[in-house]
Scaffold this motif. Structure first.
Motif, mmCIF file in Angstrom:
data_model
loop_
_atom_site.group_PDB
_atom_site.id
_atom_site.type_symbol
_atom_site.label_atom_id
_atom_site.label_comp_id
_atom_site.label_asym_id
_atom_site.label_seq_id
_atom_site.Cartn_x
_atom_site.Cartn_y
_atom_site.Cartn_z
ATOM 1 N N ILE A 256 0.783 -1.188 0.036
ATOM 2 C CA ILE A 256 -0.241 -0.037 0.214
ATOM 3 C C ILE A 256 0.948 1.313 0.189
ATOM 4 O O ILE A 256 1.836 1.437 0.776
ATOM 5 N N ASP A 257 0.461 2.065 -0.831
ATOM 6 C CA ASP A 257 1.389 3.285 -1.007
ATOM 7 C C ASP A 257 0.439 4.508 -0.157
ATOM 8 O O ASP A 257 -0.590 4.510 -0.342
ATOM 9 N N LEU A 258 1.124 5.140 0.537
ATOM 10 C CA LEU A 258 0.520 6.059 1.479
ATOM 11 C C LEU A 258 1.432 7.522 1.268
ATOM 12 O O LEU A 258 2.532 7.386 0.875
ATOM 13 N N THR A 259 0.645 8.688 1.160
ATOM 14 C CA THR A 259 1.206 9.866 1.022
ATOM 15 C C THR A 259 0.665 10.708 2.181
ATOM 16 O O THR A 259 -0.468 10.789 2.386
ATOM 17 N N ALA A 260 1.746 11.365 2.879
ATOM 18 C CA ALA A 260 1.543 12.510 3.819
ATOM 19 C C ALA A 260 1.604 13.746 3.079
ATOM 20 O O ALA A 260 2.533 13.941 2.219
ATOM 21 N N SER A 261 0.780 14.681 3.365
ATOM 22 C CA SER A 261 0.916 16.032 2.558
ATOM 23 C C SER A 261 0.895 17.260 3.686
ATOM 24 O O SER A 261 0.538 16.941 4.822
ATOM 25 N N ARG A 262 1.217 18.322 3.245
ATOM 26 C CA ARG A 262 1.095 19.391 4.262
ATOM 27 C C ARG A 262 1.023 20.766 3.327
ATOM 28 O O ARG A 262 1.324 20.791 2.123
ATOM 29 N N GLU A 263 0.359 21.700 3.930
ATOM 30 C CA GLU A 263 0.097 22.753 3.222
ATOM 31 C C GLU A 263 1.151 23.784 3.262
ATOM 32 O O GLU A 263 1.897 24.053 4.105
ATOM 33 N N VAL A 264 1.603 24.150 1.940
ATOM 34 C CA VAL A 264 2.624 25.130 2.125
ATOM 35 C C VAL A 264 2.244 26.375 0.831
ATOM 36 O O VAL A 264 1.809 25.980 -0.154
ATOM 37 N N GLY A 265 2.053 27.392 1.265
ATOM 38 C CA GLY A 265 1.598 28.645 0.521
ATOM 39 C C GLY A 265 0.015 28.481 0.213
ATOM 40 O O GLY A 265 -0.199 28.753 -0.949
ATOM 41 N N GLY A 266 -0.452 27.751 1.064
ATOM 42 C CA GLY A 266 -1.970 27.491 0.499
ATOM 43 C C GLY A 266 -2.289 26.364 -0.293
ATOM 44 O O GLY A 266 -3.480 26.353 -0.924
ATOM 45 N N VAL A 267 -1.236 25.610 -0.894
ATOM 46 C CA VAL A 267 -1.295 24.514 -1.391
ATOM 47 C C VAL A 267 -0.873 23.096 -0.968
ATOM 48 O O VAL A 267 0.212 23.345 -0.394
ATOM 49 N N ASP A 268 -1.654 22.144 -0.941
ATOM 50 C CA ASP A 268 -1.259 20.889 -0.451
ATOM 51 C C ASP A 268 0.089 20.373 -1.388
ATOM 52 O O ASP A 268 -0.237 20.111 -2.573
ATOM 53 N N ARG A 269 1.120 19.971 -0.629
ATOM 54 C CA ARG A 269 2.124 19.140 -1.220
ATOM 55 C C ARG A 269 2.432 18.171 -0.509
ATOM 56 O O ARG A 269 2.239 17.758 0.570
ATOM 57 N N PRO A 270 2.853 17.173 -1.436
ATOM 58 C CA PRO A 270 3.288 15.941 -0.960
ATOM 59 C C PRO A 270 4.522 16.022 0.028
ATOM 60 O O PRO A 270 5.506 16.519 -0.297
ATOM 61 N N ARG A 271 4.281 15.353 1.212
ATOM 62 C CA ARG A 271 5.669 15.601 2.224
ATOM 63 C C ARG A 271 6.331 14.275 2.200
ATOM 64 O O ARG A 271 7.503 14.370 2.439
ATOM 65 N N ALA A 272 5.713 13.090 2.244
ATOM 66 C CA ALA A 272 6.573 11.907 2.463
ATOM 67 C C ALA A 272 5.727 10.823 1.824
ATOM 68 O O ALA A 272 4.580 10.306 2.065
ATOM 69 N N PRO A 273 6.234 10.236 0.824
ATOM 70 C CA PRO A 273 5.575 8.935 0.081
ATOM 71 C C PRO A 273 6.103 7.646 1.150
ATOM 72 O O PRO A 273 7.220 7.532 1.354
ATOM 73 N N LEU A 274 5.115 6.934 1.721
ATOM 74 C CA LEU A 274 5.481 5.696 2.360
ATOM 75 C C LEU A 274 4.866 4.355 1.800
ATOM 76 O O LEU A 274 3.722 4.504 1.183
ATOM 77 N N LYS A 275 5.538 3.385 1.900
ATOM 78 C CA LYS A 275 5.218 2.032 1.344
ATOM 79 C C LYS A 275 4.889 1.042 2.485
ATOM 80 O O LYS A 275 5.891 1.035 3.484
ATOM 81 N N VAL A 276 3.874 0.283 2.656
ATOM 82 C CA VAL A 276 3.377 -0.814 3.653
ATOM 83 C C VAL A 276 3.251 -1.923 3.176
ATOM 84 O O VAL A 276 2.396 -1.815 2.006
ATOM 85 N N ARG A 277 4.003 -2.981 3.438
ATOM 86 C CA ARG A 277 3.570 -4.174 3.182
ATOM 87 C C ARG A 277 3.091 -5.111 3.850
ATOM 88 O O ARG A 277 3.583 -5.429 5.276
ATOM 89 N N GLY A 278 2.291 -5.940 3.741
ATOM 90 C CA GLY A 278 1.702 -6.782 4.485
ATOM 91 C C GLY A 278 0.459 -7.450 4.237
ATOM 92 O O GLY A 278 0.009 -7.203 3.174
#
Length: 91
Positions: free
Chosen positions: A69-91
């Protein structure tokens, strides 16, 4: 006097990112089934919880099915959501 910058241990930082992330894609490991969009969320421990509807590939899959499963954490920078960290979970 300079103070060194400290950060939380890596496992704690990854759990924090995962707890704030959202699933984006899921694939069945070791199969020819194409990667599909994922819906759902993440529980308090950072584990993905997927919403799988009837007719979708994982709906009838046996409980032992290994997925990535690909997960993406995002954060708001200058009023725009930007990807912060792509994570992969296997199970």
């Amino acid at each position: 006097m300079r103070h060194p910058v400290t950060a939380a241990p890596t496992p704690e930082r990854v759990r924090t990112l995962a707890a704030l992330a959202a699933p984006t894609h899921v694939s069945v490991a070791g199969s020819d089934v194409p990667t599909a969009a994922a819906r759902g969320g993440v529980d308090g421990a950072g584990r993905p919880v997927l919403l799988v509807k009837p007719g979708e590939t994982l709906y009838a899959a046996p409980p032992e099915t290994l997925v990535t499963i690909d997960l993406t954490a995002s954060r708001e920078v200058g009023g725009v959501d930007r990807p912060r960290a792509p994570l992969k979970v296997r199970g």
